[in-house]
Motif scaffolding. Structure first.
Motif, PDB file in Angstrom:
ATOM      1  N   ALA A  37      41.664  24.745  39.514  1.00 41.71           N
ATOM      2  CA  ALA A  37      40.409  23.989  39.418  1.00 41.71           C
ATOM      3  C   ALA A  37      39.448  24.618  38.411  1.00 41.71           C
ATOM      4  O   ALA A  37      38.834  23.926  37.595  1.00 41.71           O
ATOM      5  CB  ALA A  37      39.747  23.911  40.795  1.00 41.71           C
ATOM      6  N   SER A  48      41.165  24.086  34.801  1.00 43.88           N
ATOM      7  CA  SER A  48      41.256  22.699  34.336  1.00 43.88           C
ATOM      8  C   SER A  48      39.892  22.053  34.148  1.00 43.88           C
ATOM      9  O   SER A  48      39.729  21.156  33.313  1.00 43.88           O
ATOM     10  CB  SER A  48      42.085  21.871  35.325  1.00 43.88           C
ATOM     11  N   SER A  49      38.885  22.486  34.916  1.00 47.19           N
ATOM     12  CA  SER A  49      37.543  21.912  34.786  1.00 47.19           C
ATOM     13  C   SER A  49      36.834  22.380  33.522  1.00 47.19           C
ATOM     14  O   SER A  49      35.872  21.749  33.077  1.00 47.19           O
ATOM     15  CB  SER A  49      36.694  22.289  36.011  1.00 47.19           C
ATOM     16  N   LEU A  80      35.340  25.309  33.368  1.00 47.72           N
ATOM     17  CA  LEU A  80      34.296  26.259  33.759  1.00 47.72           C
ATOM     18  C   LEU A  80      34.636  27.679  33.324  1.00 47.72           C
ATOM     19  O   LEU A  80      33.775  28.399  32.801  1.00 47.72           O
ATOM     20  CB  LEU A  80      34.103  26.216  35.278  1.00 47.72           C
ATOM     21  N   SER A 117      29.651  19.639  32.909  1.00 52.14           N
ATOM     22  CA  SER A 117      30.124  18.353  33.416  1.00 52.14           C
ATOM     23  C   SER A 117      29.952  18.295  34.929  1.00 52.14           C
ATOM     24  O   SER A 117      29.754  19.321  35.592  1.00 52.14           O
ATOM     25  CB  SER A 117      31.597  18.163  33.056  1.00 52.14           C
ATOM     26  N   LYS A 142      32.222  17.671  36.999  1.00 50.21           N
ATOM     27  CA  LYS A 142      33.356  18.379  37.598  1.00 50.21           C
ATOM     28  C   LYS A 142      33.080  19.879  37.667  1.00 50.21           C
ATOM     29  O   LYS A 142      33.351  20.523  38.693  1.00 50.21           O
ATOM     30  CB  LYS A 142      34.621  18.127  36.774  1.00 50.21           C
ATOM     31  N   GLU A 143      32.520  20.448  36.599  1.00 45.85           N
ATOM     32  CA  GLU A 143      32.210  21.878  36.586  1.00 45.85           C
ATOM     33  C   GLU A 143      31.157  22.219  37.635  1.00 45.85           C
ATOM     34  O   GLU A 143      31.245  23.253  38.302  1.00 45.85           O
ATOM     35  CB  GLU A 143      31.723  22.296  35.199  1.00 45.85           C
ATOM     36  N   ARG A 184      30.607  20.659  40.452  1.00 44.38           N
ATOM     37  CA  ARG A 184      31.231  20.623  41.784  1.00 44.38           C
ATOM     38  C   ARG A 184      32.082  21.868  42.025  1.00 44.38           C
ATOM     39  O   ARG A 184      32.116  22.402  43.147  1.00 44.38           O
ATOM     40  CB  ARG A 184      32.064  19.341  41.931  1.00 44.38           C
ATOM     41  N   VAL A 185      32.771  22.333  40.964  1.00 41.98           N
ATOM     42  CA  VAL A 185      33.550  23.568  41.102  1.00 41.98           C
ATOM     43  C   VAL A 185      32.635  24.739  41.437  1.00 41.98           C
ATOM     44  O   VAL A 185      32.936  25.559  42.316  1.00 41.98           O
ATOM     45  CB  VAL A 185      34.348  23.866  39.811  1.00 41.98           C
ATOM     46  N   VAL A 228      37.778  17.276  41.971  1.00 36.00           N
ATOM     47  CA  VAL A 228      37.983  18.314  40.958  1.00 36.00           C
ATOM     48  C   VAL A 228      39.458  18.465  40.642  1.00 36.00           C
ATOM     49  O   VAL A 228      39.854  18.642  39.492  1.00 36.00           O
ATOM     50  CB  VAL A 228      37.405  19.667  41.432  1.00 36.00           C
TER      51      VAL A 228
END
Length: 422
Positions: A56, A59-60, A62, A213, A215-216, A218-219, A259
């Protein structure tokens, strides 16, 4: 047979491990519940969760953002590159609970730095080796630094170790090991030419990532939740393994997660899980069948009398662990074989089993001579990865033996006394 097969790489270690597990059951050496007991506690599930979380973060984007941001601000020379590699490895150990993904992520960033400085091949090799060499001691600082190995200490010792208690016991020795490793890098791998970095290229690469982003974000949120829960084990009592897997699963949920996708399961290596199961079975089945007692009473005690002091115990552990590691090669296999024997000394000496368990862990995990002696070093070797070979590993491994001796026999002996383990 299993250990010989692992050491000589007759087949991929996962196949050997599977053969060992099946033969234990077929020949009724132990019941299936004993053979597969690692799956009945949090150990294997922590490993699965660690791989998914690492996926996660990578791939994100971060992890890449953190690395580029750090490099852009603090790197301007060869010395600062080495410093940044070690610091990034420590930081990434909080976010990526496995040494391989974090090392490859940092390596991808370092390739941009090396291109920006027009670094020649010999210096590129030194930087590549540093990335993977730094991944070893920095992964020892936190319980989740290497989610596939650290839980073995708690499992074999029989004493539950929380995230905070691990940091309290292992933090200082691991930091000292990290500093000694960094010192050896500066001493043994000096640059051939002066390094001048074109920071504009690094900054441009960082800017190309754009704003954070969704997604980042949320990570980050789920990572903060995981870290807080890991650190507050004494309050809620939830095992770090269950926390790791729950957070990994939550990252897949609609709205709050999204994510990771089902493809994230492909990041969990089945051969590694089978290998871990077999390594832990050596310890569990060895104890139940009487093998451990036989090795301890009829072999080890005949050669080495029971130590009368912690210092002598540390020396015995260092010698036995390093020699076995050099012969057998696999860190996990040696841990599963040697650690139960050393923990048996705790019974004889009336000390905490955590002392021999952590000393054995340090002597095995932190030390290597050749790439196959340590998995992070092995996966980084070769032209397509870190660029280094056995030559660089052996050059580091010989003086590293002295550094490991210092940490096990001096630092840990003193630190364990300070924190009241004996």
């Amino acid at each position: 047979m299993t250990i010989v097969f692992w050491a000589t790489q007759i087949v991929q270690p996962g196949f050997t491990a599977a053969l060992f597990l099946m033969l234990l059951i077929i020949f009724k050496v132990a019941e299936p519940a004993t053979v597969f007991s690692p799956w009945l506690n949090s150990t294997m599930w922590l490993v699965m969760g660690a791989y998914i979380i690492a996926h996660a973060v990578t791939s994100s984007g971060l992890g890449e953002r953190i690395a580029y941001g750090f490099i852009g601000k603090f790197v301007n020379s060869y010395r600062s590159i080495v410093f940044s590699i070690f610091i990034l490895n420590v930081i990434m150990s909080l976010f990526i609970p496995h040494p391989f993904p974090k090392a490859f992520l940092i390596m991808s960033v370092m390739k941009v730095v090396m291109d920006a400085s027009k670094m020649e091949k010999s210096d590129r090799i030194k930087i590549g080796f540093t990335v993977f060499a730094a991944a070893v001691p920095t992964s020892m600082i936190f319980l989740t630094g290497d989610g596939s190995f650290a839980p073995l200490v708690s499992s074999i010792s029989g004493v539950q170790v929380s995230w905070i208690s691990w940091l309290g016991i292992m933090g200082v020795p691991a930091v000292v090991m990290t500093l000694l490793t960094m010192g050896l890098i500066f001493l043994l791998f000096r640059p051939k030419n002066k390094i001048v970095i074109n920071k504009e290229e690094v900054v441009l690469k960082s800017k190309s990532l754009g704003k954070l982003s969704q997604k980042e974000i949320r990570v980050i949120v789920w990572l903060v939740i995981a870290i807080v829960l890991w650190m507050t084990y004494s309050l809620h009592g939830i095992d770090p393994g269950w926390i790791t897997l729950i957070v990994a699963v939550c990252m897949s949920l609609p709205i709050v997660g999204e994510v990771i996708t089902p493809k994230a399961w492909s990041e969990v290596p089945v051969p590694t899980l089978v290998f871990l199961t077999a390594a832990l079975a050596i310890s569990k089945v060895g104890a139940e069948s009487g093998m451990t007692d036989w090795l301890f009473n009829d072999v080890i005690k005949q050669l080495i009398s029971t130590p009368q002091s912690i210092l002598v115990l540390a020396l015995v552990i260092f010698v036995v662990a390093v020699v076995c590691h050099m012969v057998l090669g696999s860190c996990i296999a040696v841990m599963g074989l040697v650690c139960p024997l050393m923990v048996s000394y705790a019974t004889e000496m009336n000390i905490s089993p955590l002392i021999p368990a952590f000393m054995t862990y340090t002597a095995i995990y932190a030390h290597y001579l050749f790439p196959h002696h340590n998995l992070p070093i092995l996966v980084g070797s070769g032209e397509d990865n870190g660029g280094y070979s056995t030559k660089e590993t052996l050059r580091m491994g010989l003086p590293l033996t002295v550094a490991v001796f210092v940490v096990v026999c001096l630092v840990e002996v003193g630190w364990f006394k300070v924190i009241g383990l004996y």
